[in-house]
Motif scaffolding. Structure first.
Motif, PDB file in Angstrom:
ATOM      1  N   ARG A  97       0.620  -1.218  -0.247  1.00 58.97           N
ATOM      2  CA  ARG A  97       0.295  -0.127  -0.195  1.00 58.97           C
ATOM      3  C   ARG A  97       1.293   0.642  -0.124  1.00 58.97           C
ATOM      4  NH1 ARG A  97      -5.716  -0.763  -0.416  1.00 58.97           N
ATOM      5  NH2 ARG A  97      -6.165  -1.946  -0.143  1.00 58.97           N
ATOM      6  N   ARG A 108      -4.144   6.908  12.179  1.00 62.33           N
ATOM      7  CA  ARG A 108      -4.883   6.206  11.794  1.00 62.33           C
ATOM      8  C   ARG A 108      -5.670   6.241  10.759  1.00 62.33           C
ATOM      9  NH1 ARG A 108      -5.899   9.288  16.318  1.00 62.33           N
ATOM     10  NH2 ARG A 108      -7.564   8.827  18.357  1.00 62.33           N
ATOM     11  N   LEU A 109      -4.580   6.957   9.747  1.00 67.26           N
ATOM     12  CA  LEU A 109      -5.343   6.570   8.214  1.00 67.26           C
ATOM     13  C   LEU A 109      -4.460   5.296   7.870  1.00 67.26           C
ATOM     14  CD1 LEU A 109      -5.994   8.515   5.592  1.00 67.26           C
ATOM     15  CD2 LEU A 109      -3.902   9.109   5.495  1.00 67.26           C
ATOM     16  N   GLN A 159      -3.621   2.734   9.573  1.00 70.64           N
ATOM     17  CA  GLN A 159      -4.915   1.716  10.264  1.00 70.64           C
ATOM     18  C   GLN A 159      -5.673   1.435   9.065  1.00 70.64           C
ATOM     19  OE1 GLN A 159      -3.889  -0.333  13.132  1.00 70.64           O
ATOM     20  NE2 GLN A 159      -5.711  -0.786  11.251  1.00 70.64           N
ATOM     21  N   LEU A 160      -6.075   2.608   8.765  1.00 71.32           N
ATOM     22  CA  LEU A 160      -7.521   2.266   8.195  1.00 71.32           C
ATOM     23  C   LEU A 160      -7.442   1.844   6.268  1.00 71.32           C
ATOM     24  CD1 LEU A 160     -10.899   3.367   7.276  1.00 71.32           C
ATOM     25  CD2 LEU A 160      -9.769   5.171   6.807  1.00 71.32           C
ATOM     26  N   VAL A 161      -5.621   2.320   5.882  1.00 73.06           N
ATOM     27  CA  VAL A 161      -5.633   1.777   4.519  1.00 73.06           C
ATOM     28  C   VAL A 161      -4.393   1.032   4.772  1.00 73.06           C
ATOM     29  CG1 VAL A 161      -4.349   2.937   2.190  1.00 73.06           C
ATOM     30  CG2 VAL A 161      -6.282   4.244   3.911  1.00 73.06           C
ATOM     31  N   GLY A 193      -3.749  -0.716   7.240  1.00 75.01           N
ATOM     32  CA  GLY A 193      -3.824  -2.152   8.500  1.00 75.01           C
ATOM     33  C   GLY A 193      -2.792  -2.127   9.466  1.00 75.01           C
ATOM     34  N   ASP A 194      -2.000  -0.796   9.226  1.00 73.95           N
ATOM     35  CA  ASP A 194      -1.461  -1.074  10.427  1.00 73.95           C
ATOM     36  C   ASP A 194      -0.470   0.347  10.596  1.00 73.95           C
ATOM     37  OD1 ASP A 194       2.149  -1.052  10.831  1.00 73.95           O
ATOM     38  OD2 ASP A 194       2.352  -2.115   9.326  1.00 73.95           O
ATOM     39  N   ALA A 195      -0.797   0.959  11.694  1.00 76.63           N
ATOM     40  CA  ALA A 195      -0.974   2.101  12.620  1.00 76.63           C
ATOM     41  C   ALA A 195       0.520   2.166  13.031  1.00 76.63           C
ATOM     42  CB  ALA A 195      -1.987   2.547  13.823  1.00 76.63           C
TER      43      ALA A 195
END
Length: 252
Positions: free
Chosen positions: A36, A194-195, A197-199, A201-203
């Motif tokens: 990503r 947060r972005l 984590q959302l996109v 899957g890894d904060a």
């Protein structure tokens, strides 16, 4: 803490870790985000990273027929731009220490139709596997802050440059202005993880990104480090209020 112990540790984000562990930890970050990586770059910079990279290539003064090293080149954005500058008689080497990122870059460039004039090398910036005086230009985009020993990496870049060659360092740096710095801190530590984590899957990897920027040398410190490595005529260009800076130096 003793001097000996201090010499055996380094920063991984805000954490002090054993020197020998940093490369493995950084590799884990990029293994995690490789799939990503390009999408996240667009989202977290609002696409501005593309302008930063175009300006880096412009400031490199790369010319037809030259040989370029794109160090820590990841998914190949700079390699793509450099290839159009050096033409069929030139060559661009895309080098990265991370195999997953290097594969992503190679696949992406081949899909774009670039099958000649580009080489791929898995390499550590601290010990580049090239002879002295090999390249007309060395560029490293958003990679230097992840290197364990930045002075070794700068010395290695200097060694492989030809006399008259240029180094371009595109990297996050220290923003200018108190109000903007506060806004940037909020975005970096509250929004970016947060972005991620959302996109992706890894904060945690994007929290590391924010932390690694804060412990990276500022503009003037990096300029001094480059001078100690032998570079001359060093200057830097602040972009986007100093969020990013391009440093340029010459091997004379």
């Amino acid at each position: 803490m003793s001097k000996e112990t201090q010499e055996q540790t380094t920063y991984f984000g805000f954490r002090k870790v054993p020197l020998r562990e940093k490369a493995r930890l950084v590799q884990g970050v990029f293994d995690s985000v490789a799939d990503r990586y390009d999408l996240m770059n667009d989202l977290m910079s609002f696409g501005i990273h593309r302008l930063w990279k175009h300006l880096t290539v412009y400031l490199s003064q790369a010319r037809y027929g030259e040989r370029i090293l794109d160090l820590a080149g990841g998914t190949g954005d700079l390699t793509y731009l450099f290839r159009s500058r050096v033409g069929d008689k030139g060559e661009v080497i895309l080098a990265d220490i991370n195999a997953a990122m290097l594969k992503k870059g190679r696949d992406r460039l081949i899909d774009a139709g670039l099958v000649s004039g580009i080489g791929y090398v898995q390499a550590d910036a601290q010990a580049l596997p090239f002879a002295e005086n090999t390249f007309d230009c060395v560029a490293i985009g958003f990679g230097l802050r992840n290197v364990t020993d930045k002075n070794r990496a700068l010395a290695s870049m200097y060694r492989v440059l030809r006399p008259g060659g240029r180094v371009l360092i595109l990297e996050f740096s220290k923003p200018r202005g108190e109000w903007f710095s506060k806004l940037y801190d909020f975005y970096s530590f509250q929004v970016l993880p947060r972005l991620g984590q959302l996109v992706a899957g890894d904060a945690d990897s994007y929290r590391y990104l924010a932390e690694s920027i804060r412990v990276h040398p500022d503009q003037d410190t990096l300029k001094s480090m480059m001078a100690r490595s032998g570079f001359e005529r060093i200057e830097y260009f602040n972009l986007t209020f100093g969020v990013v800076a391009i440093h340029r130096g010459y091997k004379l």
